[in-house]
Design a protein around this motif. Sequence first.
Motif, PDB file in Angstrom:
ATOM      1  N   TYR A 126      22.796  29.534  38.075  1.00 42.00           N
ATOM      2  CA  TYR A 126      23.927  30.426  37.880  1.00 42.00           C
ATOM      3  C   TYR A 126      24.177  31.372  39.048  1.00 42.00           C
ATOM      4  O   TYR A 126      25.309  31.718  39.323  1.00 42.00           O
ATOM      5  CB  TYR A 126      23.722  31.256  36.608  1.00 42.00           C
ATOM      6  CG  TYR A 126      23.585  30.386  35.390  1.00 42.00           C
ATOM      7  CD1 TYR A 126      24.685  29.746  34.842  1.00 42.00           C
ATOM      8  CD2 TYR A 126      22.346  30.180  34.802  1.00 42.00           C
ATOM      9  CE1 TYR A 126      24.565  28.931  33.739  1.00 42.00           C
ATOM     10  CE2 TYR A 126      22.214  29.374  33.689  1.00 42.00           C
ATOM     11  CZ  TYR A 126      23.322  28.744  33.168  1.00 42.00           C
ATOM     12  OH  TYR A 126      23.201  27.933  32.076  1.00 42.00           O
ATOM     13  N   LYS A 135      39.040  33.366  38.328  1.00 40.68           N
ATOM     14  CA  LYS A 135      37.679  32.875  38.087  1.00 40.68           C
ATOM     15  C   LYS A 135      36.649  33.702  38.851  1.00 40.68           C
ATOM     16  O   LYS A 135      35.582  34.008  38.326  1.00 40.68           O
ATOM     17  CB  LYS A 135      37.566  31.403  38.468  1.00 40.68           C
ATOM     18  CG  LYS A 135      38.344  30.509  37.528  1.00 40.68           C
ATOM     19  CD  LYS A 135      38.248  29.069  37.930  1.00 40.68           C
ATOM     20  CE  LYS A 135      39.068  28.214  36.974  1.00 40.68           C
ATOM     21  NZ  LYS A 135      39.087  26.818  37.386  1.00 40.68           N
ATOM     22  N   ARG A 179      36.239  36.965  37.041  1.00 42.42           N
ATOM     23  CA  ARG A 179      35.477  36.763  35.801  1.00 42.42           C
ATOM     24  C   ARG A 179      33.991  36.679  36.110  1.00 42.42           C
ATOM     25  O   ARG A 179      33.152  37.254  35.410  1.00 42.42           O
ATOM     26  CB  ARG A 179      35.951  35.513  35.085  1.00 42.42           C
ATOM     27  CG  ARG A 179      35.165  35.260  33.830  1.00 42.42           C
ATOM     28  CD  ARG A 179      35.556  33.993  33.122  1.00 42.42           C
ATOM     29  NE  ARG A 179      34.587  33.730  32.087  1.00 42.42           N
ATOM     30  CZ  ARG A 179      34.890  33.416  30.851  1.00 42.42           C
ATOM     31  NH1 ARG A 179      36.144  33.318  30.494  1.00 42.42           N
ATOM     32  NH2 ARG A 179      33.941  33.192  29.979  1.00 42.42           N
ATOM     33  N   ARG A 189      31.099  39.274  34.725  1.00 40.57           N
ATOM     34  CA  ARG A 189      29.933  38.815  33.956  1.00 40.57           C
ATOM     35  C   ARG A 189      28.633  39.280  34.616  1.00 40.57           C
ATOM     36  O   ARG A 189      27.715  39.739  33.946  1.00 40.57           O
ATOM     37  CB  ARG A 189      29.941  37.292  33.828  1.00 40.57           C
ATOM     38  CG  ARG A 189      31.093  36.794  32.971  1.00 40.57           C
ATOM     39  CD  ARG A 189      30.987  35.339  32.695  1.00 40.57           C
ATOM     40  NE  ARG A 189      30.261  35.200  31.428  1.00 40.57           N
ATOM     41  CZ  ARG A 189      29.918  34.046  30.905  1.00 40.57           C
ATOM     42  NH1 ARG A 189      30.191  32.931  31.534  1.00 40.57           N
ATOM     43  NH2 ARG A 189      29.272  34.002  29.757  1.00 40.57           N
ATOM     44  N   THR A 211      29.021  28.379  40.698  1.00 41.71           N
ATOM     45  CA  THR A 211      30.102  27.940  39.826  1.00 41.71           C
ATOM     46  C   THR A 211      29.750  28.017  38.348  1.00 41.71           C
ATOM     47  O   THR A 211      30.574  28.383  37.521  1.00 41.71           O
ATOM     48  CB  THR A 211      30.497  26.491  40.174  1.00 41.71           C
ATOM     49  OG1 THR A 211      30.724  26.412  41.570  1.00 41.71           O
ATOM     50  CG2 THR A 211      31.762  26.084  39.441  1.00 41.71           C
ATOM     51  N   ARG A 212      28.521  27.724  37.989  1.00 42.25           N
ATOM     52  CA  ARG A 212      28.134  27.691  36.576  1.00 42.25           C
ATOM     53  C   ARG A 212      28.175  29.041  35.889  1.00 42.25           C
ATOM     54  O   ARG A 212      28.195  29.108  34.666  1.00 42.25           O
ATOM     55  CB  ARG A 212      26.730  27.121  36.434  1.00 42.25           C
ATOM     56  CG  ARG A 212      26.646  25.663  36.763  1.00 42.25           C
ATOM     57  CD  ARG A 212      25.257  25.175  36.463  1.00 42.25           C
ATOM     58  NE  ARG A 212      25.075  23.808  36.908  1.00 42.25           N
ATOM     59  CZ  ARG A 212      23.970  23.133  36.711  1.00 42.25           C
ATOM     60  NH1 ARG A 212      22.944  23.687  36.115  1.00 42.25           N
ATOM     61  NH2 ARG A 212      23.870  21.899  37.136  1.00 42.25           N
ATOM     62  N   ILE A 225      30.533  31.035  35.591  1.00 37.34           N
ATOM     63  CA  ILE A 225      31.807  31.215  34.898  1.00 37.34           C
ATOM     64  C   ILE A 225      31.761  30.593  33.507  1.00 37.34           C
ATOM     65  O   ILE A 225      32.276  31.153  32.541  1.00 37.34           O
ATOM     66  CB  ILE A 225      32.963  30.587  35.721  1.00 37.34           C
ATOM     67  CG1 ILE A 225      33.064  31.279  37.075  1.00 37.34           C
ATOM     68  CG2 ILE A 225      34.284  30.685  34.965  1.00 37.34           C
ATOM     69  CD1 ILE A 225      33.963  30.573  38.040  1.00 37.34           C
ATOM     70  N   TYR A 226      31.135  29.414  33.402  1.00 47.04           N
ATOM     71  CA  TYR A 226      31.177  28.657  32.156  1.00 47.04           C
ATOM     72  C   TYR A 226      29.890  28.740  31.342  1.00 47.04           C
ATOM     73  O   TYR A 226      29.848  28.269  30.219  1.00 47.04           O
ATOM     74  CB  TYR A 226      31.468  27.187  32.460  1.00 47.04           C
ATOM     75  CG  TYR A 226      32.718  27.013  33.282  1.00 47.04           C
ATOM     76  CD1 TYR A 226      33.968  27.254  32.716  1.00 47.04           C
ATOM     77  CD2 TYR A 226      32.661  26.645  34.616  1.00 47.04           C
ATOM     78  CE1 TYR A 226      35.119  27.119  33.464  1.00 47.04           C
ATOM     79  CE2 TYR A 226      33.805  26.501  35.364  1.00 47.04           C
ATOM     80  CZ  TYR A 226      35.030  26.733  34.782  1.00 47.04           C
ATOM     81  OH  TYR A 226      36.168  26.611  35.521  1.00 47.04           O
ATOM     82  N   GLY A 227      28.827  29.316  31.900  1.00 46.91           N
ATOM     83  CA  GLY A 227      27.547  29.371  31.204  1.00 46.91           C
ATOM     84  C   GLY A 227      27.570  30.293  30.002  1.00 46.91           C
ATOM     85  O   GLY A 227      28.345  31.253  29.949  1.00 46.91           O
ATOM     86  N   ARG A 228      26.716  30.013  29.038  1.00 53.56           N
ATOM     87  CA  ARG A 228      26.594  30.880  27.875  1.00 53.56           C
ATOM     88  C   ARG A 228      25.930  32.187  28.297  1.00 53.56           C
ATOM     89  O   ARG A 228      25.018  32.194  29.116  1.00 53.56           O
ATOM     90  CB  ARG A 228      25.754  30.210  26.798  1.00 53.56           C
ATOM     91  CG  ARG A 228      26.448  29.039  26.188  1.00 53.56           C
ATOM     92  CD  ARG A 228      25.626  28.514  25.054  1.00 53.56           C
ATOM     93  NE  ARG A 228      26.355  27.454  24.394  1.00 53.56           N
ATOM     94  CZ  ARG A 228      25.908  26.775  23.381  1.00 53.56           C
ATOM     95  NH1 ARG A 228      24.708  27.031  22.893  1.00 53.56           N
ATOM     96  NH2 ARG A 228      26.631  25.836  22.828  1.00 53.56           N
ATOM     97  N   TYR A 229      26.379  33.269  27.680  1.00 55.66           N
ATOM     98  CA  TYR A 229      25.885  34.582  28.082  1.00 55.66           C
ATOM     99  C   TYR A 229      24.379  34.714  27.851  1.00 55.66           C
ATOM    100  O   TYR A 229      23.668  35.286  28.665  1.00 55.66           O
ATOM    101  CB  TYR A 229      26.648  35.692  27.353  1.00 55.66           C
ATOM    102  CG  TYR A 229      26.356  37.048  27.913  1.00 55.66           C
ATOM    103  CD1 TYR A 229      26.907  37.448  29.118  1.00 55.66           C
ATOM    104  CD2 TYR A 229      25.506  37.919  27.254  1.00 55.66           C
ATOM    105  CE1 TYR A 229      26.635  38.685  29.650  1.00 55.66           C
ATOM    106  CE2 TYR A 229      25.223  39.166  27.779  1.00 55.66           C
ATOM    107  CZ  TYR A 229      25.793  39.540  28.982  1.00 55.66           C
ATOM    108  OH  TYR A 229      25.498  40.760  29.514  1.00 55.66           O
TER     109      TYR A 229
END
Length: 118
Positions: free
Chosen positions: A27, A55, A58, A62, A86-87, A89-93
């Motif tokens: 991440y 993005k 964001r 995060r 890149t991950r 952005i889409y990874g679970r918190y």
Amino acid sequence: MKHTIPLKQNHEFRRLYSKGKSAVSPYFVVYCRKTGRPASRLGITTGVKLGNAVKRNRARRRIRELYRTREEKLLPGYDIVIVARTRVIYGRYGELVRCFDQQMKKLGLIPRKEDRPL
């Protein structure tokens, strides 16, 4: 981020990249270096590879929130740079929190339990 000052100068980022310790996860990459200051300094880097401005912002939000919620556990007096991948952005918190804690322990920014004052 009560006890943290933003890191903004390009030469400070470059010094951390070359002389600081680093930890890598899917991440983000964290660079840190101990300073003699009473407060820590934080810099966040998001490259164009992440995508458009929405993005990248964001990803920064995060990472900033991750740091803010964990700031109390971290030792003061460090320069820290977090480079987003890149991950992030889409990874679970929850997964981001686990990786962040793991990297901070690896770099010695979270004291071990026997080192903590009561």
